[in-house]
Design an enzyme around this catalytic site. Structure first.
Site, PDB file in Angstrom:
ATOM      1  CG  HIS A 110      37.623  29.176  40.948  1.00 11.36           C
ATOM      2  ND1 HIS A 110      38.297  29.347  42.409  1.00 11.36           N
ATOM      3  CD2 HIS A 110      36.718  29.852  40.260  1.00 11.36           C
ATOM      4  CE1 HIS A 110      37.716  30.474  42.298  1.00 11.36           C
ATOM      5  NE2 HIS A 110      37.415  31.398  40.689  1.00 11.36           N
ATOM      6  CG  ASP A 119      38.618  38.038  37.823  1.00  9.03           C
ATOM      7  OD1 ASP A 119      38.169  37.707  38.099  1.00  9.03           O
ATOM      8  OD2 ASP A 119      39.847  37.794  39.404  1.00  9.03           O
ATOM      9  CG  HIS A 120      40.354  34.542  35.930  1.00  8.66           C
ATOM     10  ND1 HIS A 120      41.639  34.750  35.757  1.00  8.66           N
ATOM     11  CD2 HIS A 120      40.039  35.586  37.044  1.00  8.66           C
ATOM     12  CE1 HIS A 120      41.781  34.793  37.037  1.00  8.66           C
ATOM     13  NE2 HIS A 120      41.381  34.743  37.574  1.00  8.66           N
ATOM     14  CG  HIS A 133      44.353  35.186  41.657  1.00 11.52           C
ATOM     15  ND1 HIS A 133      43.373  35.568  42.926  1.00 11.52           N
ATOM     16  CD2 HIS A 133      43.438  35.861  40.898  1.00 11.52           C
ATOM     17  CE1 HIS A 133      41.808  35.611  42.436  1.00 11.52           C
ATOM     18  NE2 HIS A 133      41.917  36.133  40.647  1.00 11.52           N
ATOM     19  CG  ASP A 161      40.856  32.600  40.679  1.00  6.66           C
ATOM     20  OD1 ASP A 161      42.663  32.969  40.080  1.00  6.66           O
ATOM     21  OD2 ASP A 161      40.550  33.144  40.626  1.00  6.66           O
ATOM     22  CG  HIS A 184      38.237  30.629  36.591  1.00 10.00           C
ATOM     23  ND1 HIS A 184      39.717  31.139  36.629  1.00 10.00           N
ATOM     24  CD2 HIS A 184      37.630  31.452  36.990  1.00 10.00           C
ATOM     25  CE1 HIS A 184      39.669  31.944  37.337  1.00 10.00           C
ATOM     26  NE2 HIS A 184      38.810  32.692  37.900  1.00 10.00           N
ATOM     27  CG  HIS A 242      34.827  33.783  38.486  1.00 11.79           C
ATOM     28  ND1 HIS A 242      35.316  33.337  39.455  1.00 11.79           N
ATOM     29  CD2 HIS A 242      33.800  33.189  38.802  1.00 11.79           C
ATOM     30  CE1 HIS A 242      34.490  32.543  40.281  1.00 11.79           C
ATOM     31  NE2 HIS A 242      33.245  32.374  39.121  1.00 11.79           N
TER      32      HIS A 242
END
Length: 306
Positions: free
Chosen positions: A141, A67-68, A269, A211, A63, A65
């Protein structure tokens, strides 16, 4: 195959953990490396490992976001100078991943010396490559987030030597044809190879989640998986706090393990609220319960055979 973690923290990096990044080594089925998510600093983490960017042929993003994905532009640029020249790359992810990469390259005036094939997922995806099948299914998510079910090639059944001898075919080079082809010819007659082999065996199944809070597609992705990689942002406290933020609690993951008949689970995570001592203490408490399924809290640079 082998799963290696280059980032295991949620949201923000910590002194002990980088943001999300996972490598799947496909050997012995293929000489390739597949990456799943590329959090900030991933290329620096990889420098501490034997994996080379030139061997990375596919990147799967769960996805959008930060942090990914915040490590993706830099890693793609560095791949040009670390064995990736003229080696095609396939990038799979949610809608917007192509625009994100191309805008980053354009604004930074970065130039790649290899082609990228983009595959943007719309709800679900089935992808085939080198005998592998990858299914992507939508999770829950708040933004489009996907889980990937990676199925390795089937292993051909063992040759039935006695059955072949019964038709006059003695051990020799012809046996390789029986093993690798659908049909073979002997003494002017064509035979079905499957009649002289044992049952084929499905290769390992690895389920890698983005997530999510609990949803029905989780069971589709993880059914009978040999290894499942799943987030548990919250590993203690009240479960509703995790679900309110579209994340999973450790209890959610344990329930999924049992429902989906998962053999081994690697939990990543983890919220940056937990340090290593906290995680170890919680692990010791959890495993005291005889109903706790087989799992590990993973840390950066951990590797696990599949």
């Amino acid at each position: 195959m082998e799963v290696t973690f280059f980032g295991t923290s949620a949201g923000l990096p910590t002194k002990e953990r980088n943001t999300q990044a996972i490598a799947l080594n496909l050997e012995p089925y293929s000489n390739s490396i597949w990456l799943f998510d590329v959090g900030e600093g991933t290329q620096h983490q990889i420098l501490h490992h034997a994996i080379k960017l030139g061997k990375v042929t596919h990147i799967f993003i769960t996805h959008m976001h930060g942090d990914h994905i915040f490590g993706l532009p830099g890693l793609l640029s560095s791949r040009s100078f670390q064995g990736g020249e003229q080696k095609p790359l396939t990038l799979v992810g949610p809608k917007g991943i192509k625009a994100y990469v191309e805008m980053s390259m354009n604004l930074s005036e970065s130039h790649l010396n290899y082609p990228i094939t983009y595959i943007e997922i719309d709800d679900h995806l089935t992808y085939h490559h080198d005998g592998f099948t990858v299914e992507a299914h939508l999770l829950n998510h708040g933004i489009p987030s996907y889980g990937y079910r990676v199925m390795a090639p089937e292993t051909t059944g063992t040759i039935n030597v006695e059955a072949l001898k019964n038709i006059g075919l003695e051990p020799g080079p012809k046996y390789q044809e029986v093993k690798s082809h659908d049909t073979f010819e002997h003494n002017g007659q064509v035979y079905q190879s499957k009649d002289f082999r044992g049952e084929s065996k499905q290769g390992p199944v690895v389920a890698i989640f983005g997530d999510t809070k609990p949803c029905s597609n989780e069971r589709v992705i993880s059914r009978d998986a040999d290894v499942m990689v799943h987030e548990a942002t919250y590993i203690d406290g009240e479960k509703h706090l995790a679900n309110n933020y579209h994340h999973s609690h450790i209890e959610d993951v344990f329930a999924l393990i049992k429902e989906a008949n998962v053999k081994r689970t690697l939990i990543t995570h983890l919220s940056n609220r937990y340090n290593t001592e906290d995680i170890n203490e919680i692990y010791q408490i959890l495993i005291q319960n005889e109903d706790t399924p087989n799992f590990n809290f993973v840390k950066d640079f951990d590797s696990f055979k599949v």
